[in-house]
Design a protein around this motif. Structure first.
Motif, PDB file in Angstrom:
ATOM      1  N   VAL A 193      37.746 174.896 -72.542  1.00 21.94           N
ATOM      2  CA  VAL A 193      38.276 176.089 -71.871  1.00 21.94           C
ATOM      3  C   VAL A 193      39.579 176.560 -72.509  1.00 21.94           C
ATOM      4  O   VAL A 193      39.946 177.732 -72.392  1.00 21.94           O
ATOM      5  N   ARG A 194      40.292 175.682 -73.207  1.00 22.19           N
ATOM      6  CA  ARG A 194      41.580 176.068 -73.786  1.00 22.19           C
ATOM      7  C   ARG A 194      41.455 176.631 -75.206  1.00 22.19           C
ATOM      8  O   ARG A 194      41.944 177.721 -75.492  1.00 22.19           O
ATOM      9  N   CYS A 195      40.790 175.873 -76.098  1.00 25.29           N
ATOM     10  CA  CYS A 195      40.752 176.300 -77.504  1.00 25.29           C
ATOM     11  C   CYS A 195      39.426 176.905 -77.925  1.00 25.29           C
ATOM     12  O   CYS A 195      39.339 177.543 -78.976  1.00 25.29           O
ATOM     13  N   GLY A 196      38.366 176.692 -77.143  1.00 22.80           N
ATOM     14  CA  GLY A 196      37.076 177.293 -77.466  1.00 22.80           C
ATOM     15  C   GLY A 196      36.176 176.456 -78.340  1.00 22.80           C
ATOM     16  O   GLY A 196      35.051 176.873 -78.643  1.00 22.80           O
ATOM     17  N   VAL A 197      36.630 175.288 -78.768  1.00 23.28           N
ATOM     18  CA  VAL A 197      35.786 174.428 -79.590  1.00 23.28           C
ATOM     19  C   VAL A 197      34.564 173.997 -78.795  1.00 23.28           C
ATOM     20  O   VAL A 197      34.679 173.630 -77.620  1.00 23.28           O
ATOM     21  N   SER A 198      33.406 174.045 -79.438  1.00 22.80           N
ATOM     22  CA  SER A 198      32.173 173.663 -78.760  1.00 22.80           C
ATOM     23  C   SER A 198      31.662 172.347 -79.302  1.00 22.80           C
ATOM     24  O   SER A 198      32.140 171.848 -80.321  1.00 22.80           O
ATOM     25  N   ALA A 199      30.674 171.795 -78.603  1.00 21.01           N
ATOM     26  CA  ALA A 199      30.125 170.501 -79.001  1.00 21.01           C
ATOM     27  C   ALA A 199      29.480 170.559 -80.374  1.00 21.01           C
ATOM     28  O   ALA A 199      29.348 169.541 -81.042  1.00 21.01           O
ATOM     29  N   GLY A 200      29.092 171.726 -80.808  1.00 21.13           N
ATOM     30  CA  GLY A 200      28.433 171.860 -82.112  1.00 21.13           C
ATOM     31  C   GLY A 200      29.394 172.057 -83.259  1.00 21.13           C
ATOM     32  O   GLY A 200      28.982 172.181 -84.413  1.00 21.13           O
ATOM     33  N   ASP A 201      30.702 172.071 -82.981  1.00 21.00           N
ATOM     34  CA  ASP A 201      31.698 172.300 -84.025  1.00 21.00           C
ATOM     35  C   ASP A 201      32.140 170.989 -84.660  1.00 21.00           C
ATOM     36  O   ASP A 201      33.071 170.327 -84.205  1.00 21.00           O
ATOM     37  N   GLY A 202      31.466 170.579 -85.726  1.00 15.16           N
ATOM     38  CA  GLY A 202      31.859 169.376 -86.450  1.00 15.16           C
ATOM     39  C   GLY A 202      31.820 168.135 -85.590  1.00 15.16           C
ATOM     40  O   GLY A 202      30.816 167.823 -84.960  1.00 15.16           O
ATOM     41  N   ASP A 261      43.562 179.340 -77.650  1.00 18.88           N
ATOM     42  CA  ASP A 261      42.842 180.439 -78.319  1.00 18.88           C
ATOM     43  C   ASP A 261      41.776 181.055 -77.433  1.00 18.88           C
ATOM     44  O   ASP A 261      41.479 182.241 -77.549  1.00 18.88           O
ATOM     45  N   ARG A 262      41.235 180.262 -76.527  1.00 18.07           N
ATOM     46  CA  ARG A 262      40.196 180.788 -75.645  1.00 18.07           C
ATOM     47  C   ARG A 262      40.774 181.193 -74.295  1.00 18.07           C
ATOM     48  O   ARG A 262      40.520 182.294 -73.817  1.00 18.07           O
ATOM     49  N   GLY A 263      41.517 180.310 -73.668  1.00 17.47           N
ATOM     50  CA  GLY A 263      42.161 180.620 -72.393  1.00 17.47           C
ATOM     51  C   GLY A 263      41.191 181.027 -71.309  1.00 17.47           C
ATOM     52  O   GLY A 263      41.419 182.012 -70.589  1.00 17.47           O
ATOM     53  N   PHE A 264      40.117 180.252 -71.162  1.00 23.81           N
ATOM     54  CA  PHE A 264      39.049 180.640 -70.236  1.00 23.81           C
ATOM     55  C   PHE A 264      39.165 179.899 -68.907  1.00 23.81           C
ATOM     56  O   PHE A 264      39.265 178.675 -68.866  1.00 23.81           O
ATOM     57  N   ASP A 265      39.146 180.658 -67.822  1.00 27.11           N
ATOM     58  CA  ASP A 265      39.116 180.080 -66.475  1.00 27.11           C
ATOM     59  C   ASP A 265      37.817 180.529 -65.816  1.00 27.11           C
ATOM     60  O   ASP A 265      37.643 181.718 -65.532  1.00 27.11           O
ATOM     61  N   PRO A 266      36.897 179.611 -65.557  1.00 28.35           N
ATOM     62  CA  PRO A 266      35.603 179.994 -64.995  1.00 28.35           C
ATOM     63  C   PRO A 266      35.702 180.571 -63.588  1.00 28.35           C
ATOM     64  O   PRO A 266      34.751 181.189 -63.109  1.00 28.35           O
ATOM     65  N   HIS A 267      36.856 180.393 -62.937  1.00 25.55           N
ATOM     66  CA  HIS A 267      37.018 180.865 -61.567  1.00 25.55           C
ATOM     67  C   HIS A 267      37.662 182.253 -61.497  1.00 25.55           C
ATOM     68  O   HIS A 267      37.782 182.828 -60.428  1.00 25.55           O
ATOM     69  N   HIS A 268      38.107 182.768 -62.633  1.00 26.58           N
ATOM     70  CA  HIS A 268      38.776 184.073 -62.660  1.00 26.58           C
ATOM     71  C   HIS A 268      38.328 184.870 -63.875  1.00 26.58           C
ATOM     72  O   HIS A 268      37.873 184.309 -64.872  1.00 26.58           O
TER      73      HIS A 268
END
Length: 276
Positions: A193-202, A261-268
């Motif tokens: 949720v903070r940087c956007g790195v996903s499980a498929g990234d390296g 870099d992502r700054g994602f909050d699933p509640h907002h």
């Protein structure tokens, strides 16, 4: 001790050895106490001092603010004590007794530990036999478990059984189940949720973070969980050199998330994030 001692024989031998080791260590400590006082009289830099124990010559038992002359004198006194015949004799006795104790634990692994019991039950059997003061490292070695595992347990001497400590039970209850973990990952877009790195990234590894820690009664409810990559998860715990989280409120966590870099909050929505 016989080749196949009984449990009662092991218990008696354990009591004898641990009592004797404590006695000899006390004798050596008293010797060090007396000799350090005597030897220090010959060193003007020291005055009258007494050591509780003799440490390695490269480790000073006092403040490093002391002068080099005083540190050198301390080392000299410690070396003089170590070379004392009586000190060496007592040290050899302790070594020999410890070797006997090592042998006893080998027998304990054969006589007390059972393949029919799980690790927790075997730990209870060892504590019932030898008491709870047995070092966790010894217990872990005999039971073949992690050294920290015995510290998570508490022994009931009346029933001679063990159970998890209350805070460990709470942690286990609040652990994120596999199916629940998958729902949180999907909710957060399978990315940190903070940087956007996903499980498929390296080599990135995603973990489910308790915003309010379990140790502070944090639950495993969705609103208290967030997906973080291993680097961000380490930062949220260790940024200030401590295993504790560095923020003090739920809002503080999401403010930190927003800085990424992502700054994602699933509640907002992202617009609502700007109101923090």
């Amino acid at each position: 001790m016989t080749d196949s001692p009984s449990e009662s024989e092991l218990i008696r031998e354990y009591e004898r050895l641990t009592t004797r080791i404590a006695e000899v260590r006390q004798q050596r400590e008293e010797l060090v106490w007396e000799r350090s006082f005597e030897h220090s009289q010959a060193h003007e830099q020291l005055g009258s001092i007494r050591f509780d124990s003799v440490k390695h010559s490269d480790r000073i038992p006092f403040s490093h603010r002391q002068s080099k002359e005083k540190q050198s004198a301390i080392r000299e006194v410690m070396e003089e004590i170590r070379e004392n015949d009586e000190y060496q004799e007592l040290s050899e006795k302790i070594t020999a007794l410890q070797a006997e104790l090592d042998e006893l634990w080998d027998h304990a692994a054969e006589v007390i530990v059972s393949d029919d019991l799980n690790k927790k039950e075997n730990i209870g059997a060892l504590w019932a036999a030898f008491g709870e003061d047995v070092p966790n490292s010894r217990v872990a070695e005999v039971v073949d478990c992690h050294e920290q595992y015995p510290g998570r347990l508490v022994f009931n001497p009346e029933t001679e059984t063990v159970d998890y400590k209350d805070h460990v039970k709470q942690r286990k209850e609040n652990q994120v189940r596999t199916d629940h973990r998958q729902k949180i990952l999907e909710r957060d877009g399978n990315a940190c949720v903070r940087c956007g790195v996903s499980a498929g990234d390296g080599e990135a590894e995603l973990t489910i973070h308790h915003i309010v820690p379990v140790s502070d009664d944090g639950s495993a409810e969705p609103e208290n969980l967030a997906t973080l990559c291993s680097d961000c998860h380490s930062s949220v715990h260790d940024e200030y050199g401590s295993g504790e989280v560095f923020y003090s409120t739920n809002t503080g966590f999401w403010q930190w998330v927003r800085e990424g870099d992502r700054g994602f909050d699933p509640h907002h929505t992202q617009q609502n994030l700007d109101t923090f």
